[in-house]
Design a protein around this motif. Structure first.
Motif, PDB file in Angstrom:
ATOM      1  N   ILE A  29       0.748  -1.312  -0.095  1.00 52.47           N
ATOM      2  CA  ILE A  29      -0.036   0.048  -0.044  1.00 52.47           C
ATOM      3  C   ILE A  29       0.776   1.009   0.062  1.00 52.47           C
ATOM      4  N   PRO A  30       0.818   2.101  -1.082  1.00 50.42           N
ATOM      5  CA  PRO A  30       1.753   3.222  -1.150  1.00 50.42           C
ATOM      6  C   PRO A  30       1.376   4.121   0.099  1.00 50.42           C
ATOM      7  N   ALA A  31       2.431   4.861   0.537  1.00 53.17           N
ATOM      8  CA  ALA A  31       2.211   5.794   1.630  1.00 53.17           C
ATOM      9  C   ALA A  31       2.002   7.151   0.992  1.00 53.17           C
ATOM     10  N   SER A  32       0.813   7.004   0.513  1.00 55.14           N
ATOM     11  CA  SER A  32       0.465   8.512  -0.340  1.00 55.14           C
ATOM     12  C   SER A  32      -0.999   9.022   0.150  1.00 55.14           C
ATOM     13  N   VAL A  33      -1.287  10.191   0.133  1.00 59.23           N
ATOM     14  CA  VAL A  33      -2.532  10.628   0.409  1.00 59.23           C
ATOM     15  C   VAL A  33      -3.695   9.935  -0.464  1.00 59.23           C
ATOM     16  N   GLU A  34      -3.395  10.259  -1.799  1.00 58.79           N
ATOM     17  CA  GLU A  34      -4.418   9.636  -2.573  1.00 58.79           C
ATOM     18  C   GLU A  34      -4.585   8.150  -2.349  1.00 58.79           C
ATOM     19  N   ALA A  35      -3.724   7.191  -2.261  1.00 58.77           N
ATOM     20  CA  ALA A  35      -3.913   6.077  -2.321  1.00 58.77           C
ATOM     21  C   ALA A  35      -4.480   5.419  -0.999  1.00 58.77           C
ATOM     22  N   VAL A  36      -4.058   6.166   0.163  1.00 62.33           N
ATOM     23  CA  VAL A  36      -4.978   5.586   1.400  1.00 62.33           C
ATOM     24  C   VAL A  36      -6.391   6.325   1.484  1.00 62.33           C
ATOM     25  N   ARG A  37      -6.583   7.335   0.887  1.00 55.39           N
ATOM     26  CA  ARG A  37      -7.954   8.046   0.743  1.00 55.39           C
ATOM     27  C   ARG A  37      -8.700   7.057  -0.247  1.00 55.39           C
ATOM     28  N   ASP A  38      -8.289   6.685  -1.155  1.00 55.88           N
ATOM     29  CA  ASP A  38      -9.062   5.592  -1.947  1.00 55.88           C
ATOM     30  C   ASP A  38      -9.430   4.377  -1.250  1.00 55.88           C
ATOM     31  N   VAL A  62       4.423  11.213  10.288  1.00 53.04           N
ATOM     32  CA  VAL A  62       5.629  10.809   9.582  1.00 53.04           C
ATOM     33  C   VAL A  62       5.752  11.765   8.242  1.00 53.04           C
ATOM     34  N   GLY A  63       4.888  12.744   8.167  1.00 51.41           N
ATOM     35  CA  GLY A  63       5.237  13.652   7.066  1.00 51.41           C
ATOM     36  C   GLY A  63       4.432  13.325   5.903  1.00 51.41           C
ATOM     37  N   VAL A  64       3.727  12.546   5.757  1.00 48.04           N
ATOM     38  CA  VAL A  64       2.744  12.105   4.407  1.00 48.04           C
ATOM     39  C   VAL A  64       1.967  13.261   4.211  1.00 48.04           C
ATOM     40  N   THR A  65       1.187  13.709   5.281  1.00 51.49           N
ATOM     41  CA  THR A  65       0.257  14.699   5.077  1.00 51.49           C
ATOM     42  C   THR A  65       0.652  15.759   6.381  1.00 51.49           C
ATOM     43  N   THR A  66      -0.306  16.701   6.420  1.00 55.75           N
ATOM     44  CA  THR A  66       0.042  17.841   7.520  1.00 55.75           C
ATOM     45  C   THR A  66      -1.561  18.276   8.283  1.00 55.75           C
ATOM     46  N   LYS A  67      -1.409  18.590   9.432  1.00 56.14           N
ATOM     47  CA  LYS A  67      -2.504  18.914  10.103  1.00 56.14           C
ATOM     48  C   LYS A  67      -2.778  20.359  10.081  1.00 56.14           C
ATOM     49  N   ARG A  68      -4.061  20.779   9.534  1.00 60.37           N
ATOM     50  CA  ARG A  68      -4.558  22.125   9.510  1.00 60.37           C
ATOM     51  C   ARG A  68      -4.911  22.673  10.969  1.00 60.37           C
ATOM     52  N   ARG A  69      -4.589  23.728  11.172  1.00 58.46           N
ATOM     53  CA  ARG A  69      -5.051  24.598  12.340  1.00 58.46           C
ATOM     54  C   ARG A  69      -6.440  25.070  12.035  1.00 58.46           C
TER      55      ARG A  69
END
Length: 256
Positions: A51-60, A91-98
């Motif tokens: 499973i790729p550690a990418s936003v798109e792959a995990v979202r799908d 781990v830096g794959v995505t970020t948390k928004r304020r």
């Protein structure tokens, strides 16, 4: 932070390794995050190393997983998704928004109150926070600002439908523009939603297509002797959505 976290994880297996190596992460949080990632992989029927550690792959992946009620409650599923999102952010794959009100620029806070009065703030809040973080004042927002926001959603949103969220944001902005004089006079164009990264169905093996059709057909019926089947027939619209999500996930797997 552990030096290993400067490395870019390629798969969820790499994410598990990075989490395990982080000594300053509380043991219970580390255990919960790792467990959530493994559980998601199990529910999808795929190994974490695939499973790729990418936003798109995990979202799908999340959108395509169907969790029977007897396997996991809705609350547990929600908690699992939150843990996966938190781990990927760590781990830096995505970020948390304020999301705090005070994080907004004063000019956006004024418009926030306008949107809140009309009960439209939830649909426009993410854009307001995004512009505040980028230092873009309301009167300086342009079509390009919205397009950059859309790209940000696609790159950072793990769960849900970022395209739908963007469409709601644009619709909310244009509605407020037309109904309140204090709103910036910018009419945002709405791009037609297209599935840019889905392969045609005939690009997949015949066995995959037949299995997909059989699975969807099974969801249209209730079999009281099948513990893993649906408790009630799925609606046609839900089946269509599930087919689309599986199609997109399969395409992402092939293209990754």
């Amino acid at each position: 932070m552990n030096d290993m976290l400067t490395l870019r994880p390629n798969t969820l297996s790499d994410v598990l390794t990075l989490l395990e190596a982080e000594v300053r992460l509380p043991a219970d949080k580390k255990r919960n995050w790792r467990s959530a990632i493994k559980r998601l992989a199990d529910l999808s029927g795929r190994h974490v190393s695939l499973i790729p550690a990418s936003v798109e792959a995990v979202r799908d992946l999340i959108n395509a997983v169907v969790v029977p009620r007897h396997v996991m409650s809705a609350k547990s599923w929600s908690n699992l998704k939150s843990s996966v999102k938190a781990a990927l952010a760590f781990v830096g794959v995505t970020t948390k928004r304020r999301k705090r009100y005070t994080d907004m620029l004063p000019e956006w806070q004024v418009l926030r109150d306008v949107a809140h009065e009309r009960k439209l703030f939830p649909r426009i809040s993410a854009f307001m926070h995004y512009c505040s973080e980028c230092g873009v004042l309301p009167k300086l927002a342009t079509q390009q600002t919205f397009e950059a926001f859309r790209a940000e959603l696609l790159a950072t949103r793990i769960g849900g439908d970022p395209e739908k969220e963007y469409a709601n944001t644009v619709g909310c902005w244009n509605k407020l523009r037309g109904s309140d004089r204090s709103w910036p006079d910018l009419l945002v164009e709405r791009e037609t939603r297209r599935d840019w990264y889905s392969l045609p169905m005939d690009a997949f093996p015949t066995g995959f297509v037949m299995e997909l059709d059989a699975t969807l057909e099974r969801l249209t019926k209730v079999d009281f002797f099948d513990d893993t089947g649906p408790t009630k027939p799925w609606a046609p619209s839900s089946l269509s959505t599930l087919r689309s999500q599986i199609h997109r996930l399969a395409s992402a797997m092939v293209l990754s």
